[in-house]
Write an enzyme that holds these catalytic residues in place. Structure first.
Site, PDB file in Angstrom:
ATOM      1  CG  HIS A  64      -2.696 102.617  11.834  1.00 42.57           C
ATOM      2  ND1 HIS A  64      -3.761 102.709  10.957  1.00 42.57           N
ATOM      3  CD2 HIS A  64      -2.066 103.377  11.247  1.00 42.57           C
ATOM      4  CE1 HIS A  64      -3.905 103.025  10.576  1.00 42.57           C
ATOM      5  NE2 HIS A  64      -3.096 104.272   9.589  1.00 42.57           N
ATOM      6  CD  GLU A  99      -1.805 109.204   4.178  1.00 39.34           C
ATOM      7  OE1 GLU A  99      -1.257 108.429   4.642  1.00 39.34           O
ATOM      8  OE2 GLU A  99      -2.709 109.582   5.462  1.00 39.34           O
ATOM      9  CG  ASP A 154      -3.029 104.358   3.862  1.00 39.95           C
ATOM     10  OD1 ASP A 154      -3.407 103.977   3.635  1.00 39.95           O
ATOM     11  OD2 ASP A 154      -2.875 105.255   5.134  1.00 39.95           O
TER      12      ASP A 154
END
Length: 255
Positions: free
Chosen positions: A48, A153, A179
């Site tokens: 990210h 996740e 997640d």
């Protein structure tokens, strides 16, 4: 030979290592900021945000010089940077969205040298102080100098967690809190009983197979309930600290 992982391994296994993720801070100085704040390690988050291999190389080599472990989180099991993060000085790798035993085995194949994996042998690397070693000694020392974590996740990853934990060459299971809740159809409901049960199931799989257990994105007040046995905790990231701390300071001044 001493590197930053030696410090990590010497810590009491009952004392969790607490780290920070860098999402936007990609300079060597970030290592000293994190160490000065009392963190035990940092994660360069390439999943990210804008940080890439260039930033990782700078932060990781600064971490080696400062005896401060730097991990890398890549984009996923099929990332082309799996082994490259180790070539550039990372002492740990976190791979998100590991949903099957086949993906876990592919990560090992890419990141571990033969016979366990099929990683290509690079030239001298910062993790080993750029030492000129025989291929045999290089592969042995390089494999022992790094750790690989698979992130669980999703519902699929949870279903396959025992098989993933059993893969030789995977050292740790890490939960991506938000997640995982989202993947279980419980977006934002990290305190839900189903999410708590999933945490216990993942921690149990890690323990059964002699692997470490870590968490990312878990609020501090839930550590004792959701992850009492975690040995690695990514407590926050640079953006949360800047925005949260900044907002508090502005509110204090305006009041």
């Amino acid at each position: 030979m001493t590197n930053s992982l030696d410090t990590e391994q010497k810590q009491n296994s009952d004392t969790p290592r607490i780290g920070i993720a860098f999402c936007i801070l990609g300079r060597p100085e970030a290592v000293l900021l994190a160490r000065g704040a009392g963190f035990d390690f940092a994660v360069v988050d390439m999943e990210h945000g804008p940080l890439g291999m260039d930033a990782l190389g700078q932060v990781a080599t600064a971490g080696l010089a400062a005896n401060f472990p730097v991990w890398a989180r890549v984009g996923g099991p099929r990332s082309g940077d799996l082994a490259r993060v180790f070539d550039c000085g990372a002492t740990g790798l976190i791979v998100p969205h590991v949903d099957s035993v086949a993906e876990a085995r592919e990560i090992v194949r890419a990141c571990r040298f033969a016979p366990l994996g099929g990683r290509s042998i690079p030239g001298p690397i910062p993790t080993l102080d750029y030492a000129l070693l025989s291929a045999l000694d290089f592969c042995d020392q390089a494999d022992r100098a790094v750790s690989i974590a698979a992130m669980i996740e999703s519902a699929a990853g949870l279903e396959a967690v025992d098989e993933i934990a059993a893969v030789d060459g995977i050292d740790m299971l890490v939960i991506g809190t938000n997640d995982l809740a989202d993947g279980l159809g419980l977006r934002g409901q990290v305190e839900h009983a189903t999410v708590l049960g999933a945490f216990g199931r993942i921690a149990g799989a890690a323990a059964r197979h002699g692997k470490e257990f870590g968490v990312m994105g878990l609020p501090p007040h839930l550590i004792s309930s959701h992850a009492p046995g975690a040995t690695l905790i990514v407590a926050t990231n640079d953006t949360n600290l800047l925005v949260g701390g900044g907002a508090q300071e502005v509110a204090r001044l305006r009041s």
